[in-house]
Motif scaffolding. Structure first.
Motif, PDB file in Angstrom:
ATOM      1  N   CYS A 137       0.845  -1.193   0.000  1.00  0.00           N
ATOM      2  CA  CYS A 137       0.000   0.000   0.000  1.00  0.00           C
ATOM      3  C   CYS A 137       0.881   1.245   0.000  1.00  0.00           C
ATOM      4  N   TYR A 138       0.672   2.108  -1.001  1.00  0.00           N
ATOM      5  CA  TYR A 138       1.375   3.379  -1.092  1.00  0.00           C
ATOM      6  C   TYR A 138       0.393   4.464  -0.658  1.00  0.00           C
ATOM      7  N   GLU A 139       0.832   5.336   0.251  1.00  0.00           N
ATOM      8  CA  GLU A 139      -0.067   6.362   0.784  1.00  0.00           C
ATOM      9  C   GLU A 139       0.675   7.681   0.949  1.00  0.00           C
ATOM     10  N   MET A 140      -0.014   8.760   0.587  1.00  0.00           N
ATOM     11  CA  MET A 140       0.533  10.089   0.837  1.00  0.00           C
ATOM     12  C   MET A 140      -0.228  10.673   2.026  1.00  0.00           C
ATOM     13  N   PRO A 141       0.497  11.005   3.115  1.00  0.00           N
ATOM     14  CA  PRO A 141      -0.167  11.529   4.304  1.00  0.00           C
ATOM     15  C   PRO A 141      -0.868  12.862   4.049  1.00  0.00           C
ATOM     16  N   GLU A 142      -1.847  13.146   4.881  1.00  0.00           N
ATOM     17  CA  GLU A 142      -2.613  14.394   4.780  1.00  0.00           C
ATOM     18  C   GLU A 142      -1.726  15.612   5.018  1.00  0.00           C
ATOM     19  N   SER A 143      -0.667  15.446   5.791  1.00  0.00           N
ATOM     20  CA  SER A 143       0.206  16.563   6.153  1.00  0.00           C
ATOM     21  C   SER A 143       1.053  17.083   4.996  1.00  0.00           C
ATOM     22  N   VAL A 144       1.133  16.328   3.903  1.00  0.00           N
ATOM     23  CA  VAL A 144       1.932  16.759   2.751  1.00  0.00           C
ATOM     24  C   VAL A 144       1.183  17.888   2.040  1.00  0.00           C
ATOM     25  N   GLY A 145       1.895  18.920   1.707  1.00  0.00           N
ATOM     26  CA  GLY A 145       1.277  20.085   1.072  1.00  0.00           C
ATOM     27  C   GLY A 145       1.608  20.194  -0.403  1.00  0.00           C
ATOM     28  N   ASN A 146       1.678  21.435  -0.862  1.00  0.00           N
ATOM     29  CA  ASN A 146       1.889  21.721  -2.280  1.00  0.00           C
ATOM     30  C   ASN A 146       3.254  21.284  -2.793  1.00  0.00           C
ATOM     31  N   GLU A 147       4.186  20.991  -1.892  1.00  0.00           N
ATOM     32  CA  GLU A 147       5.522  20.600  -2.341  1.00  0.00           C
ATOM     33  C   GLU A 147       5.520  19.293  -3.131  1.00  0.00           C
ATOM     34  N   ALA A 148       4.457  18.501  -2.985  1.00  0.00           N
ATOM     35  CA  ALA A 148       4.378  17.235  -3.711  1.00  0.00           C
ATOM     36  C   ALA A 148       3.603  17.359  -5.021  1.00  0.00           C
ATOM     37  N   GLN A 149       3.090  18.534  -5.292  1.00  0.00           N
ATOM     38  CA  GLN A 149       2.276  18.727  -6.488  1.00  0.00           C
ATOM     39  C   GLN A 149       3.092  18.458  -7.759  1.00  0.00           C
ATOM     40  N   GLY A 150       2.526  17.668  -8.641  1.00  0.00           N
ATOM     41  CA  GLY A 150       3.164  17.365  -9.918  1.00  0.00           C
ATOM     42  C   GLY A 150       4.276  16.337  -9.850  1.00  0.00           C
ATOM     43  N   THR A 151       4.449  15.660  -8.714  1.00  0.00           N
ATOM     44  CA  THR A 151       5.504  14.657  -8.593  1.00  0.00           C
ATOM     45  C   THR A 151       4.964  13.272  -8.923  1.00  0.00           C
ATOM     46  N   SER A 152       5.869  12.362  -9.206  1.00  0.00           N
ATOM     47  CA  SER A 152       5.497  10.971  -9.481  1.00  0.00           C
ATOM     48  C   SER A 152       6.697  10.090  -9.159  1.00  0.00           C
ATOM     49  N   ALA A 153       6.506   8.784  -9.271  1.00  0.00           N
ATOM     50  CA  ALA A 153       7.598   7.843  -9.003  1.00  0.00           C
ATOM     51  C   ALA A 153       7.495   6.667  -9.974  1.00  0.00           C
ATOM     52  N   ASP A 154       8.617   6.240 -10.470  1.00  0.00           N
ATOM     53  CA  ASP A 154       8.727   5.051 -11.319  1.00  0.00           C
ATOM     54  C   ASP A 154       9.777   4.144 -10.693  1.00  0.00           C
ATOM     55  N   PHE A 155       9.388   2.881 -10.472  1.00  0.00           N
ATOM     56  CA  PHE A 155      10.331   1.948  -9.865  1.00  0.00           C
ATOM     57  C   PHE A 155       9.895   0.514 -10.155  1.00  0.00           C
ATOM     58  N   ASP A 156      10.822  -0.402  -9.932  1.00  0.00           N
ATOM     59  CA  ASP A 156      10.563  -1.829 -10.075  1.00  0.00           C
ATOM     60  C   ASP A 156      10.644  -2.475  -8.700  1.00  0.00           C
ATOM     61  N   VAL A 157       9.782  -3.465  -8.481  1.00  0.00           N
ATOM     62  CA  VAL A 157       9.842  -4.268  -7.270  1.00  0.00           C
ATOM     63  C   VAL A 157      10.313  -5.656  -7.685  1.00  0.00           C
ATOM     64  N   HIS A 158      11.511  -6.032  -7.254  1.00  0.00           N
ATOM     65  CA  HIS A 158      12.082  -7.341  -7.578  1.00  0.00           C
ATOM     66  C   HIS A 158      11.687  -8.315  -6.478  1.00  0.00           C
ATOM     67  N   PHE A 159      10.951  -9.347  -6.853  1.00  0.00           N
ATOM     68  CA  PHE A 159      10.558 -10.413  -5.912  1.00  0.00           C
ATOM     69  C   PHE A 159      11.541 -11.556  -6.072  1.00  0.00           C
ATOM     70  N   ARG A 160      12.095 -12.014  -4.969  1.00  0.00           N
ATOM     71  CA  ARG A 160      12.932 -13.212  -4.959  1.00  0.00           C
ATOM     72  C   ARG A 160      12.379 -14.132  -3.884  1.00  0.00           C
ATOM     73  N   ILE A 161      11.907 -15.295  -4.286  1.00  0.00           N
ATOM     74  CA  ILE A 161      11.251 -16.214  -3.376  1.00  0.00           C
ATOM     75  C   ILE A 161      11.951 -17.560  -3.463  1.00  0.00           C
ATOM     76  N   GLU A 162      12.358 -18.064  -2.298  1.00  0.00           N
ATOM     77  CA  GLU A 162      13.116 -19.312  -2.269  1.00  0.00           C
ATOM     78  C   GLU A 162      12.556 -20.226  -1.169  1.00  0.00           C
ATOM     79  N   LYS A 163      12.417 -21.503  -1.518  1.00  0.00           N
ATOM     80  CA  LYS A 163      11.960 -22.488  -0.543  1.00  0.00           C
ATOM     81  C   LYS A 163      13.063 -22.753   0.475  1.00  0.00           C
ATOM     82  N   VAL A 164      12.680 -22.715   1.748  1.00  0.00           N
ATOM     83  CA  VAL A 164      13.652 -22.920   2.831  1.00  0.00           C
ATOM     84  C   VAL A 164      13.887 -24.398   3.029  1.00  0.00           C
TER      85      VAL A 164
END
Length: 164
Positions: A137-164
């Motif tokens: 879950c990605y959330e922007m808190p209510e306390s964030v003001g105009n400084e975040a206006q027009g921003t975005s984020a691009d990223f990859d989430v690498h999953f690595r899953i191994e049987k123990v």
């Protein structure tokens, strides 16, 4: 008579335009609520990448991404989530992230921490034929003001899953 027909045509076009607008908004929201499934390898390591492109939020807004981990055999699996930034759009410093495995919270913190080489590591117990959900879950808190206006984020989430 012609004027009445023209008025009916204008009203009909307006109704179609409203429905088209609602469809565009619905499809855009559906795109933001990502859900996927990963089938785990029975005899080794499963690796996959989930790309998050153009994540943009406004204060108090949340976006959830769910991944269902499935395996044909029972067992304990180590899960490692490695976040890698692909483009800095200025948003990472304003976003809070909560990662849950089933009902357990495995990470709470800032997106900037995750993108600065902090891996999330946890274990999951999978019963035969059942899935375990991982929710990010990605959330922007209510306390964030105009400084975040027009921003975005691009990223990859690498999953690595191994049987123990």
């Amino acid at each position: 008579m012609k004027k009445r027909s023209l008025n009916i045509l204008i009203v009909a076009l307006a109704v179609v335009a409203v429905f088209a607008g609602m469809l565009v908004v619905y499809l855009n929201d559906a795109k933001d609520n990502f859900a996927d499934s990963i089938t785990l390898s029975n005899d080794g390591v499963t690796e996959t990448v989930v790309s998050v492109n153009d994540l943009s939020l406004i204060p108090t807004q949340k976006k959830d991404y769910s991944i269902s981990l499935q395996a044909e055999i029972e067992g304990t699996f180590d899960v490692v989530l490695d976040f890698a930034e692909t483009r800095d759009g200025g948003m990472k410093q304003f976003v809070l992230v909560t990662i849950k495995s089933g009902d357990s919270v495995v990470y709470e913190g800032g997106l900037s921490d995750l993108l600065d080489d902090t891996d999330v590591v946890f274990q999951v117990e999978i019963e035969s034929g059942k899935a375990v959900d991982v929710n990010i879950c990605y959330e922007m808190p209510e306390s964030v003001g105009n400084e975040a206006q027009g921003t975005s984020a691009d990223f990859d989430v690498h999953f690595r899953i191994e049987k123990v």
